[in-house]
Design a protein around this motif. Structure first.
Motif, PDB file in Angstrom:
ATOM      1  N   LYS A 293     -44.834  -6.491 -28.897  1.00  0.00           N
ATOM      2  CA  LYS A 293     -45.308  -6.682 -27.523  1.00  0.00           C
ATOM      3  C   LYS A 293     -44.379  -7.556 -26.689  1.00  0.00           C
ATOM      4  O   LYS A 293     -44.482  -7.564 -25.473  1.00  0.00           O
ATOM      5  N   LYS A 294     -43.464  -8.272 -27.339  1.00  0.00           N
ATOM      6  CA  LYS A 294     -42.529  -9.111 -26.596  1.00  0.00           C
ATOM      7  C   LYS A 294     -41.549  -8.236 -25.831  1.00  0.00           C
ATOM      8  O   LYS A 294     -41.145  -7.177 -26.293  1.00  0.00           O
ATOM      9  N   SER A 295     -41.151  -8.702 -24.684  1.00  0.00           N
ATOM     10  CA  SER A 295     -40.279  -7.898 -23.825  1.00  0.00           C
ATOM     11  C   SER A 295     -38.857  -7.770 -24.364  1.00  0.00           C
ATOM     12  O   SER A 295     -38.140  -6.852 -23.995  1.00  0.00           O
TER      13      SER A 295
ATOM     14  N   GLU B  32     -46.870  -6.664 -34.897  1.00  0.00           N
ATOM     15  CA  GLU B  32     -47.436  -6.132 -33.654  1.00  0.00           C
ATOM     16  C   GLU B  32     -47.228  -7.114 -32.500  1.00  0.00           C
ATOM     17  O   GLU B  32     -46.963  -6.706 -31.370  1.00  0.00           O
ATOM     18  N   LYS B  33     -47.320  -8.415 -32.765  1.00  0.00           N
ATOM     19  CA  LYS B  33     -47.038  -9.419 -31.731  1.00  0.00           C
ATOM     20  C   LYS B  33     -45.578  -9.340 -31.297  1.00  0.00           C
ATOM     21  O   LYS B  33     -45.268  -9.441 -30.120  1.00  0.00           O
TER      22      LYS B  33
ATOM     23  N   THR C 219     -38.033  -7.130 -27.465  1.00  0.00           N
ATOM     24  CA  THR C 219     -38.015  -6.324 -28.674  1.00  0.00           C
ATOM     25  C   THR C 219     -37.363  -4.980 -28.379  1.00  0.00           C
ATOM     26  O   THR C 219     -37.768  -4.270 -27.467  1.00  0.00           O
TER      27      THR C 219
END
Length: 109
Positions: free
Chosen positions: A91-93, A87-88, A95
């Motif tokens: 949230k990264k741009s 999930e982390k 991904t």
């Protein structure tokens, strides 16, 4: 000479069509195997949704009840991962979902 050119064209067409498969079939197969070894015996290619991210870095497998997470380790092998870690990553741009399928068939976007 004409027959040779026609034969060559037909053979090239067959080769190109054969190479048109998606590049993530083996990755999804490996992810399914990992989850089956972990005890999720209800997971198989014909009854799941699979989403592949970042060129196969991690895969989310959904069997219409739960999401299961698999990622590549530093040796390039797939291992079961935690939902918090993935999930982390989501949230990264940077991904990017590169492929998705449901019940073994590609979902075109």
């Amino acid at each position: 000479m004409k027959k040779i050119m026609i034969t060559f064209a037909v053979l090239m067409s067959v080769v190109l069509v054969g190479c048109g498969n998606n590049t993530y079939q083996s990755e999804i197969d490996e992810a399914v195997k990992v989850l089956q070894k972990e005890g999720y015996t209800d997971i198989n290619r014909d009854s799941i949704s699979a989403n592949v991210y970042n060129d196969g870095s991690f895969i989310i497998i959904n069997n219409d009840v739960y999401d299961r997470y698999v990622e590549k380790d530093e040796n390039g092998k797939y291992i079961k991962s935690s939902s918090v870690k993935i999930e982390k990553e989501l949230k990264k741009s940077n991904t990017v979902e590169v492929y998705s399928e449901k019940n073994g068939k590609e979902i075109k976007k």
